[in-house]
Scaffold this motif. Structure first.
Motif, PDB file in Angstrom:
ATOM      1  N   LYS A 157       0.822  -1.213   0.000  1.00 29.79           N
ATOM      2  CA  LYS A 157       0.000   0.000   0.000  1.00 29.79           C
ATOM      3  C   LYS A 157       0.859   1.266   0.000  1.00 29.79           C
ATOM      4  O   LYS A 157       0.474   2.284  -0.578  1.00 29.79           O
ATOM      5  CB  LYS A 157      -0.913  -0.001   1.227  1.00 29.79           C
ATOM      6  N   LEU A 158       2.005   1.209   0.669  1.00 30.50           N
ATOM      7  CA  LEU A 158       2.893   2.376   0.691  1.00 30.50           C
ATOM      8  C   LEU A 158       3.354   2.742  -0.710  1.00 30.50           C
ATOM      9  O   LEU A 158       3.524   3.916  -1.035  1.00 30.50           O
ATOM     10  CB  LEU A 158       4.103   2.085   1.586  1.00 30.50           C
ATOM     11  N   GLY A 159       3.586   1.734  -1.535  1.00 28.69           N
ATOM     12  CA  GLY A 159       4.001   2.001  -2.905  1.00 28.69           C
ATOM     13  C   GLY A 159       2.920   2.674  -3.714  1.00 28.69           C
ATOM     14  O   GLY A 159       3.220   3.509  -4.593  1.00 28.69           O
ATOM     15  N   TYR A 160       1.656   2.347  -3.458  1.00 26.18           N
ATOM     16  CA  TYR A 160       0.568   3.009  -4.183  1.00 26.18           C
ATOM     17  C   TYR A 160       0.396   4.456  -3.732  1.00 26.18           C
ATOM     18  O   TYR A 160       0.069   5.333  -4.529  1.00 26.18           O
ATOM     19  CB  TYR A 160      -0.737   2.242  -3.982  1.00 26.18           C
ATOM     20  N   VAL A 161       0.608   4.720  -2.436  1.00 18.70           N
ATOM     21  CA  VAL A 161       0.480   6.088  -1.933  1.00 18.70           C
ATOM     22  C   VAL A 161       1.668   6.940  -2.373  1.00 18.70           C
ATOM     23  O   VAL A 161       1.520   8.136  -2.655  1.00 18.70           O
ATOM     24  CB  VAL A 161       0.357   6.078  -0.401  1.00 18.70           C
ATOM     25  N   PHE A 162       2.864   6.318  -2.454  1.00 18.55           N
ATOM     26  CA  PHE A 162       4.076   7.046  -2.857  1.00 18.55           C
ATOM     27  C   PHE A 162       4.636   6.396  -4.128  1.00 18.55           C
ATOM     28  O   PHE A 162       5.601   5.624  -4.069  1.00 18.55           O
ATOM     29  CB  PHE A 162       5.117   7.015  -1.739  1.00 18.55           C
ATOM     30  N   ASP A 217      -4.391 -10.181  -6.150  1.00 23.34           N
ATOM     31  CA  ASP A 217      -4.021 -10.507  -7.519  1.00 23.34           C
ATOM     32  C   ASP A 217      -2.818  -9.711  -8.000  1.00 23.34           C
ATOM     33  O   ASP A 217      -2.381  -9.881  -9.138  1.00 23.34           O
ATOM     34  CB  ASP A 217      -5.210 -10.257  -8.451  1.00 23.34           C
ATOM     35  N   LYS A 218      -2.307  -8.820  -7.181  1.00 23.37           N
ATOM     36  CA  LYS A 218      -1.150  -8.026  -7.557  1.00 23.37           C
ATOM     37  C   LYS A 218       0.135  -8.812  -7.329  1.00 23.37           C
ATOM     38  O   LYS A 218       0.150  -9.854  -6.685  1.00 23.37           O
ATOM     39  CB  LYS A 218      -1.115  -6.729  -6.744  1.00 23.37           C
ATOM     40  N   GLU A 219       1.229  -8.256  -7.860  1.00 25.65           N
ATOM     41  CA  GLU A 219       2.554  -8.816  -7.628  1.00 25.65           C
ATOM     42  C   GLU A 219       3.238  -8.055  -6.497  1.00 25.65           C
ATOM     43  O   GLU A 219       2.915  -6.884  -6.240  1.00 25.65           O
ATOM     44  CB  GLU A 219       3.389  -8.741  -8.905  1.00 25.65           C
ATOM     45  N   PRO A 220       4.234  -8.654  -5.811  1.00 19.16           N
ATOM     46  CA  PRO A 220       4.912  -7.946  -4.703  1.00 19.16           C
ATOM     47  C   PRO A 220       5.611  -6.671  -5.135  1.00 19.16           C
ATOM     48  O   PRO A 220       5.903  -5.818  -4.294  1.00 19.16           O
ATOM     49  CB  PRO A 220       5.912  -8.989  -4.198  1.00 19.16           C
ATOM     50  N   HIS A 221       5.862  -6.521  -6.432  1.00 19.08           N
ATOM     51  CA  HIS A 221       6.569  -5.335  -6.914  1.00 19.08           C
ATOM     52  C   HIS A 221       5.666  -4.400  -7.690  1.00 19.08           C
ATOM     53  O   HIS A 221       6.152  -3.416  -8.266  1.00 19.08           O
ATOM     54  CB  HIS A 221       7.714  -5.771  -7.834  1.00 19.08           C
ATOM     55  N   SER A 222       4.363  -4.664  -7.732  1.00 19.68           N
ATOM     56  CA  SER A 222       3.484  -3.914  -8.627  1.00 19.68           C
ATOM     57  C   SER A 222       3.420  -2.432  -8.291  1.00 19.68           C
ATOM     58  O   SER A 222       3.249  -1.603  -9.187  1.00 19.68           O
ATOM     59  CB  SER A 222       2.083  -4.521  -8.595  1.00 19.68           C
TER      60      SER A 222
END
Length: 712
Positions: free
Chosen positions: A198-203, A291-296
């Motif tokens: 989730k942090l990756g989607y926010v940043f 359904d996402k990947e760990p790096h998505s």
């Protein structure tokens, strides 16, 4: 508890006079600017100036202060503010401080209790780039509002805040923060990678992510969904349709719960159970990204620190290899690397490098070279080539297609032997024993007492070495082969003697690489400090190398043997036979001995020339010794001399010649000396001003000018 204003006045005084010039004053060449340029002594002590880097840690500050105008005047030039370990609990007090610091770039609020919600919705803090909130227990709604207000934030620290989940609105594109590139999330008890995702989607522009000491168990997103679904299913009431079917229904529910938690579906259950479980799955936040990947969400991540996590599977490392821009990784102190394991630390590093083809730096080391990576990939192939095919990772097939199928490495054991077989001969008695090489000679003699019936104190051991006999007796190398037959006749029944071989190549290798270095070193140590040496040399043609060579011999008194001894010293190849080549070869031959101890040089002819050469050589040695001594003395003088200190150079304003004939230089040196004394707090500003004024008066004194004329 004091306010920020009170803490500033306590540390920097109550006055608010500013020594700095504004941009308008500099451009307009105001009188204030002219005065400050002409006076070299600061108008005000630095102690009373609020610096651009303001540190007020552990001062019990809990508020900004009541006098806002005074606070603004003091803090208008502050760029970095450290308020860690204070008593702030209200966000309005924090932003009440920030609004008086228009140039603020860095803010540290670590270990302040800021768990309350943030009510501020807007503000202008365009210069603030770094925000540290470690140990503040700041809530996720407050973080959401902070990143909305601080639009230019580049680095954020959220470590040690006891976060077990990431409660940010990551699904809303409007809440994404595109400027943040560095996030520190150390020490938070998050276990599932789905929360980190989730942090990756926010940043989305995140480049550096630190997750050290977070108990993340796996990069598999299914673990997050399985755990949360299992927790929610436990809260469901047991479904009963009749009293006589209660037990059967309860058993059916338990079995279907386990199956659902593993496969995310419930089969062969009632329509009501299916409907309830599907509702749980749809309402579970983590399941939305299953359904996402760990790096998505980490499309721009370049640096990742997962030290101290609970990763224990190589499959997690293989998932890291799919991060598209990952260049640097820190992964240490994980269960994957804890002992006992079947590989060494070097092998673990190679297995990591082979699995991560895009990573350039690993665990803070240098850039991985092409040779090191190739060695790691080949070691990876050899490590898994003997494993069952089901245990081989996907990376194995990729590397085999690059390097091909490799042969296994030969296992070479270079461990020195601890025991050797030795043949002992005493008269007609012959015995072969296994001897420990770490025993002393006396211990060996003690063991042989039962064999020879002689006391160890009266026993003498002789070691017979055929190679050493060849050297000492000046035998031909080929003659050693014939000596082997003697052993066979002496010991006809011994298998060792019958199988013994000693060809000329073997004995040459032992002499050149075994005996020769030892004898050469022993000779050098023997003649290094001799006071009387006769040096002999001769020039000849080396038929094998087809080059002229100069052989050197020495004669000296051997104190061990108590007689004159002649020994071969060395040889030097000569390209030509000119006089300069001969002297160069001669000097090269003298390197290993004490030059001052040479009494005589012997050669067929040219004796007068070389006597003169020896005399010149001795003079050269003396000159070099004197030069070395002088250089050492001068170096020590410069090392201990105070001339290297700037204050010593500046004190030349006291030189009478400088005062009389170099007035400008004297004033410059005075300013330099006073400036050094002021910066070191050795003299107060008032004393320095008086000294400057009195010295200028001295330079313009009429009597001094008259004495200067007489002196000149």
């Amino acid at each position: 508890m004091p306010s920020l204003l009170e803490a500033l006045e306590l540390k920097y005084g109550t006055t608010a006079v500013d020594c700095s010039l504004t941009d308008e004053e500099i451009e307009s060449s105001s009188p204030k600017a002219a005065v400050l340029v002409s006076i070299f002594i600061p108008k005000k002590s630095p102690r009373h100036t609020v610096p651009a880097l303001l540190v007020l840690q552990d001062c019990d500050i809990d508020s900004a202060g009541n006098d806002k105008e005074k606070l603004r005047n003091k803090c208008k030039n502050v760029e970095e503010l450290d308020l860690a370990q204070n008593k702030f609990s209200e966000w309005k007090e924090v932003f009440g401080i920030l609004q008086h610091m228009p140039k603020i770039k860095f803010l540290n609020l670590s270990f302040n209790s800021l768990a309350k919600d943030l009510e501020l919705k807007d503000g202008h803090y365009d210069f603030l780039k770094n925000l540290v909130l470690n140990g503040t227990r700041v809530s996720w709604p407050a973080v959401q509002r902070l990143i909305k207000i601080l639009k230019n934030l580049d680095e954020l620290h959220l470590s040690l805040n006891e976060y077990r989940a990431v409660d940010l609105d990551y699904e809303n594109p409007e809440t994404a923060h595109f400027c943040l590139k560095k996030l520190h999330f150390t020490g938070n008890p998050i276990e599932y990678w789905g929360e980190i995702l989730k942090l990756g989607y926010v940043f989305p522009s995140l480049e550096n992510l630190v997750l050290a000491e977070c108990p993340i168990r796996s990069l598999n997103l299914n673990d997050c969904s399985r755990n949360l679904i299992d927790e929610d299913i436990q809260k469901l009431p047991l479904l009963t349709f009749s009293e006589d079917k209660a037990n059967m229904n309860q058993s059916l529910y338990k079995s279907q719960k386990c199956q659902y938690s593993d496969q995310y579906s419930v089969e062969n259950t009632s329509h009501l159970e299916n409907k309830t479980c599907n509702k749980i799955r749809s309402e579970t936040p983590c399941c939305r990204i299953i359904d996402k990947e760990p790096h998505s969400s980490f499309q721009m991540l370049q640096f990742l620190n997962i030290n101290g996590t609970l990763l224990s599977m190589w499959s997690d490392v293989e998932k890291l290899a799919k991060f598209p821009t990952l260049k640097s990784l820190r992964m240490q102190n994980c269960p994957l690397f804890e002992s006992p394991q079947e590989y060494t630390e070097h092998e673990r590093r190679q297995l990591l490098m082979a699995r991560l083809p895009s990573v350039e730096t690993l665990n803070g080391g240098g850039v991985i070279s092409l040779q090191e990576r190739e060695d790691a990939e080949r070691a990876f192939i050899r490590y898994y080539m003997d494993k069952p095919e089901v245990d081989r990772p996907e990376r194995y097939a990729e590397l085999v297609s690059i390097h091909g199928k490799l042969d296994p490495l030969v296992q070479v054991d270079l461990t020195p032997e601890k025991r050797v077989k030795v043949t002992f001969i005493y008269g007609d008695l012959i015995e072969v024993r296994s001897v420990d090489v770490y025993r002393t000679v006396f211990e060996l003699k003690t063991k042989l007492e039962s064999m020879v019936k002689i006391s160890a104190n009266k026993m003498r051991l002789f070691y017979v070495d055929q190679c050493l006999q060849t050297v000492m007796n000046h035998n031909y190398l080929r003659s050693a082969e014939s000596d082997v037959f003697i052993f066979k006749r002496i010991f006809p029944e011994r298998e060792i003697a019958q199988n013994m071989r000693l060809h000329k190549d073997k004995i040459t290798c032992i002499i050149v690489y075994g005996l020769a270095p030892y004898l050469q070193k022993h000779l050098e140590n023997q003649v290094k400090f001799l006071e009387c040496i006769v040096f002999c040399f001769d020039e000849s043609l080396n038929k094998i190398a087809q080059k002229n060579q100069m052989d050197s011999h020495i004669r000296f008194w051997d104190y061990e043997r108590n007689q004159v001894t002649s020994r071969y010293l060395n040889l030097v190849f000569l390209h030509h036979t000119k006089a300069t080549d001969l002297i160069d070869g001669f000097m090269a031959g003298l390197v290993q001995i004490n030059h001052q101890g040479v009494l005589q040089i012997s050669m067929e002819g040219l004796m007068k020339y070389f006597h003169a050469a020896v005399t010149s050589l001795r003079l050269l040695v003396v000159q070099n010794s004197l030069n070395t001594c002088l250089q050492y003395i001068v170096a020590k003088l410069l090392e201990k001399s105070p001339l290297k200190y700037p204050l010593t150079k500046a004190l030349t304003f006291l030189n009478p010649a400088t005062v009389a004939f170099a007035k400008t230089l004297a004033e410059e040196n005075l300013r330099a000396a006073l400036d050094i004394l002021l910066s070191a707090n050795l003299l107060p500003a008032s004393v320095i001003q008086n000294a400057d004024r009195e010295y200028k008066t001295l330079l313009s004194d009429y009597y001094l000018l008259e004495q200067k004329k007489i002196f000149s």
